[in-house]
Motif scaffolding. Structure first.
Motif, PDB file in Angstrom:
ATOM      1  N   PHE A  73       7.722  11.482  -9.306  1.00 27.28           N
ATOM      2  CA  PHE A  73       6.898  10.547 -10.083  1.00 27.28           C
ATOM      3  C   PHE A  73       6.206   9.531  -9.184  1.00 27.28           C
ATOM      4  O   PHE A  73       4.990   9.324  -9.290  1.00 27.28           O
ATOM      5  N   PHE A  74       6.964   8.888  -8.310  1.00 18.46           N
ATOM      6  CA  PHE A  74       6.368   7.862  -7.452  1.00 18.46           C
ATOM      7  C   PHE A  74       5.418   8.473  -6.423  1.00 18.46           C
ATOM      8  O   PHE A  74       4.415   7.863  -6.058  1.00 18.46           O
ATOM      9  N   GLY A  75       5.717   9.669  -5.952  1.00 16.15           N
ATOM     10  CA  GLY A  75       4.811  10.332  -5.016  1.00 16.15           C
ATOM     11  C   GLY A  75       3.481  10.674  -5.658  1.00 16.15           C
ATOM     12  O   GLY A  75       2.414  10.464  -5.065  1.00 16.15           O
ATOM     13  N   TRP A  76       3.537  11.196  -6.875  1.00 12.18           N
ATOM     14  CA  TRP A  76       2.293  11.526  -7.576  1.00 12.18           C
ATOM     15  C   TRP A  76       1.543  10.260  -7.985  1.00 12.18           C
ATOM     16  O   TRP A  76       0.315  10.237  -7.945  1.00 12.18           O
ATOM     17  N   ALA A  77       2.267   9.222  -8.357  1.00 13.36           N
ATOM     18  CA  ALA A  77       1.606   7.953  -8.698  1.00 13.36           C
ATOM     19  C   ALA A  77       0.892   7.381  -7.473  1.00 13.36           C
ATOM     20  O   ALA A  77      -0.232   6.882  -7.577  1.00 13.36           O
ATOM     21  N   PHE A  78       1.530   7.473  -6.312  1.00 10.52           N
ATOM     22  CA  PHE A  78       0.900   7.015  -5.074  1.00 10.52           C
ATOM     23  C   PHE A  78      -0.344   7.843  -4.766  1.00 10.52           C
ATOM     24  O   PHE A  78      -1.388   7.297  -4.411  1.00 10.52           O
ATOM     25  N   ALA A  79      -0.247   9.153  -4.907  1.00 13.17           N
ATOM     26  CA  ALA A  79      -1.382  10.026  -4.609  1.00 13.17           C
ATOM     27  C   ALA A  79      -2.549   9.750  -5.556  1.00 13.17           C
ATOM     28  O   ALA A  79      -3.711   9.672  -5.120  1.00 13.17           O
ATOM     29  N   ILE A  80      -2.262   9.572  -6.822  1.00 12.04           N
ATOM     30  CA  ILE A  80      -3.325   9.286  -7.792  1.00 12.04           C
ATOM     31  C   ILE A  80      -3.949   7.924  -7.508  1.00 12.04           C
ATOM     32  O   ILE A  80      -5.175   7.770  -7.553  1.00 12.04           O
ATOM     33  N   SER A  81      -3.126   6.935  -7.195  1.00 12.12           N
ATOM     34  CA  SER A  81      -3.657   5.606  -6.884  1.00 12.12           C
ATOM     35  C   SER A  81      -4.518   5.624  -5.626  1.00 12.12           C
ATOM     36  O   SER A  81      -5.543   4.943  -5.554  1.00 12.12           O
ATOM     37  N   LEU A  82      -4.126   6.422  -4.661  1.00 14.09           N
ATOM     38  CA  LEU A  82      -4.911   6.531  -3.431  1.00 14.09           C
ATOM     39  C   LEU A  82      -6.256   7.208  -3.708  1.00 14.09           C
ATOM     40  O   LEU A  82      -7.285   6.800  -3.161  1.00 14.09           O
ATOM     41  N   ALA A  83      -6.261   8.217  -4.558  1.00 16.97           N
ATOM     42  CA  ALA A  83      -7.517   8.870  -4.928  1.00 16.97           C
ATOM     43  C   ALA A  83      -8.420   7.913  -5.714  1.00 16.97           C
ATOM     44  O   ALA A  83      -9.641   7.884  -5.505  1.00 16.97           O
ATOM     45  N   ILE A  84      -7.829   7.119  -6.597  1.00 17.68           N
ATOM     46  CA  ILE A  84      -8.616   6.133  -7.345  1.00 17.68           C
ATOM     47  C   ILE A  84      -9.194   5.099  -6.391  1.00 17.68           C
ATOM     48  O   ILE A  84     -10.347   4.678  -6.537  1.00 17.68           O
ATOM     49  N   SER A  85      -8.426   4.716  -5.380  1.00 17.58           N
ATOM     50  CA  SER A  85      -8.923   3.777  -4.383  1.00 17.58           C
ATOM     51  C   SER A  85     -10.108   4.370  -3.622  1.00 17.58           C
ATOM     52  O   SER A  85     -11.077   3.666  -3.320  1.00 17.58           O
ATOM     53  N   GLY A  86     -10.050   5.657  -3.309  1.00 18.26           N
ATOM     54  CA  GLY A  86     -11.185   6.310  -2.669  1.00 18.26           C
ATOM     55  C   GLY A  86     -12.415   6.306  -3.550  1.00 18.26           C
ATOM     56  O   GLY A  86     -13.538   6.085  -3.082  1.00 18.26           O
ATOM     57  N   TYR A  95     -12.423  -4.586  -5.002  1.00 16.17           N
ATOM     58  CA  TYR A  95     -12.090  -4.866  -3.600  1.00 16.17           C
ATOM     59  C   TYR A  95     -10.591  -5.096  -3.424  1.00 16.17           C
ATOM     60  O   TYR A  95      -9.974  -4.541  -2.500  1.00 16.17           O
ATOM     61  N   LEU A  96      -9.990  -5.888  -4.285  1.00 12.11           N
ATOM     62  CA  LEU A  96      -8.575  -6.226  -4.141  1.00 12.11           C
ATOM     63  C   LEU A  96      -7.686  -4.990  -4.303  1.00 12.11           C
ATOM     64  O   LEU A  96      -6.720  -4.808  -3.555  1.00 12.11           O
ATOM     65  N   PHE A  97      -8.016  -4.116  -5.259  1.00 13.04           N
ATOM     66  CA  PHE A  97      -7.239  -2.879  -5.446  1.00 13.04           C
ATOM     67  C   PHE A  97      -7.313  -2.020  -4.187  1.00 13.04           C
ATOM     68  O   PHE A  97      -6.300  -1.460  -3.750  1.00 13.04           O
ATOM     69  N   CYS A  98      -8.506  -1.900  -3.618  1.00 16.23           N
ATOM     70  CA  CYS A  98      -8.667  -1.103  -2.392  1.00 16.23           C
ATOM     71  C   CYS A  98      -7.865  -1.707  -1.243  1.00 16.23           C
ATOM     72  O   CYS A  98      -7.243  -0.976  -0.455  1.00 16.23           O
ATOM     73  N   MET A  99      -7.856  -3.018  -1.158  1.00 11.67           N
ATOM     74  CA  MET A  99      -7.110  -3.689  -0.087  1.00 11.67           C
ATOM     75  C   MET A  99      -5.600  -3.503  -0.285  1.00 11.67           C
ATOM     76  O   MET A  99      -4.873  -3.227   0.685  1.00 11.67           O
ATOM     77  N   VAL A 100      -5.121  -3.627  -1.508  1.00 11.31           N
ATOM     78  CA  VAL A 100      -3.690  -3.445  -1.782  1.00 11.31           C
ATOM     79  C   VAL A 100      -3.273  -2.009  -1.497  1.00 11.31           C
ATOM     80  O   VAL A 100      -2.233  -1.754  -0.879  1.00 11.31           O
ATOM     81  N   MET A 101      -4.088  -1.051  -1.904  1.00 12.90           N
ATOM     82  CA  MET A 101      -3.750   0.354  -1.645  1.00 12.90           C
ATOM     83  C   MET A 101      -3.796   0.671  -0.158  1.00 12.90           C
ATOM     84  O   MET A 101      -3.048   1.526   0.322  1.00 12.90           O
ATOM     85  N   CYS A 106       0.088   2.275   4.192  1.00  9.90           N
ATOM     86  CA  CYS A 106       0.688   2.168   5.526  1.00  9.90           C
ATOM     87  C   CYS A 106       2.134   2.667   5.535  1.00  9.90           C
ATOM     88  O   CYS A 106       2.663   3.013   6.588  1.00  9.90           O
ATOM     89  N   VAL A 107       2.778   2.738   4.390  1.00  8.17           N
ATOM     90  CA  VAL A 107       4.151   3.232   4.309  1.00  8.17           C
ATOM     91  C   VAL A 107       4.201   4.744   4.516  1.00  8.17           C
ATOM     92  O   VAL A 107       5.188   5.271   5.036  1.00  8.17           O
ATOM     93  N   PHE A 108       3.141   5.447   4.155  1.00 13.62           N
ATOM     94  CA  PHE A 108       3.086   6.911   4.252  1.00 13.62           C
ATOM     95  C   PHE A 108       2.691   7.296   5.677  1.00 13.62           C
ATOM     96  O   PHE A 108       1.535   7.527   5.988  1.00 13.62           O
ATOM     97  N   VAL A 117      -4.648   1.097   8.089  1.00 12.61           N
ATOM     98  CA  VAL A 117      -5.079   0.141   9.108  1.00 12.61           C
ATOM     99  C   VAL A 117      -6.603   0.139   9.232  1.00 12.61           C
ATOM    100  O   VAL A 117      -7.238  -0.925   9.259  1.00 12.61           O
ATOM    101  N   PHE A 118      -7.199   1.325   9.306  1.00 16.48           N
ATOM    102  CA  PHE A 118      -8.660   1.384   9.412  1.00 16.48           C
ATOM    103  C   PHE A 118      -9.346   0.853   8.158  1.00 16.48           C
ATOM    104  O   PHE A 118     -10.394   0.209   8.242  1.00 16.48           O
ATOM    105  N   THR A 119      -8.763   1.096   7.000  1.00 18.25           N
ATOM    106  CA  THR A 119      -9.351   0.582   5.765  1.00 18.25           C
ATOM    107  C   THR A 119      -9.291  -0.941   5.743  1.00 18.25           C
ATOM    108  O   THR A 119     -10.267  -1.598   5.354  1.00 18.25           O
ATOM    109  N   ILE A 120      -8.176  -1.502   6.156  1.00 23.10           N
ATOM    110  CA  ILE A 120      -8.062  -2.965   6.202  1.00 23.10           C
ATOM    111  C   ILE A 120      -9.067  -3.552   7.188  1.00 23.10           C
ATOM    112  O   ILE A 120      -9.727  -4.553   6.894  1.00 23.10           O
ATOM    113  N   ILE A 121      -9.211  -2.909   8.346  1.00 24.54           N
ATOM    114  CA  ILE A 121     -10.171  -3.405   9.346  1.00 24.54           C
ATOM    115  C   ILE A 121     -11.584  -3.408   8.781  1.00 24.54           C
ATOM    116  O   ILE A 121     -12.334  -4.375   8.929  1.00 24.54           O
ATOM    117  N   VAL A 122     -11.969  -2.324   8.112  1.00 26.11           N
ATOM    118  CA  VAL A 122     -13.332  -2.237   7.563  1.00 26.11           C
ATOM    119  C   VAL A 122     -13.509  -3.203   6.398  1.00 26.11           C
ATOM    120  O   VAL A 122     -14.530  -3.889   6.300  1.00 26.11           O
TER     121      VAL A 122
END
Length: 141
Positions: A73-86, A95-101, A106-108, A117-122
């Protein structure tokens, strides 16, 4: 500004790729989940065995069911949230959602760490913040 838009698009593509990899890795505990369900339903016992299971066996079945289910469940929730962030990166919204994601990804390790790291830098650049704040889609969106 053109370079910022190009880098945001590349980051969005990599968000989708890492989301797919994370979703695939989240499927690995499915074998343990099926084994736990089989333990709870009595699939490990012969058909003529008594219906009541010993307590430790039912406890292991419960552990083999709940822990993998939570991991999936948490793995799929993370994957879906990452795709939504993209998707939000492409649209230059939330902006804030993208920054939080970016921070959560970084945990993965190792792919999510590099991507985060690159997303935060940009996203920390003032010109990129203006792109998100303007709400006006660029010609290359």
């Amino acid at each position: 500004m053109n370079q910022d838009v190009h880098q945001i698009k590349i980051l969005a593509i990599f968000h989708f790729v890492v989301a797919g990899v994370a979703g695939l890795f989240a499927c690995f505990p499915i074998f343990h989940l099926l084994m736990g369900i089989s333990m709870l339903t009595g699939g490990f016992f012969p058909p003529d065995a008594p219906s009541d299971m010993p307590f430790p066996f039912s406890l292991f079945g419960l552990m083999f069911t709940l822990i993998p289910a939570a991991m999936i469940f948490f793995g799929w929730a993370f994957a879906i949230s990452l795709a939504i962030s993209g998707y939000f990166l492409i649209k230059k919204q939330h902006y804030l959602f993208c920054m939080v994601m970016a921070g959560v990804s970084c945990v993965f390790t190792p792919f999510g760490t590099v991507l985060g790291v690159f997303t935060i830098i940009v996203l920390m650049r003032p010109s990129v913040k203006e792109l998100f704040n303007s709400g006006i889609p660029t010609a290359q969106s």
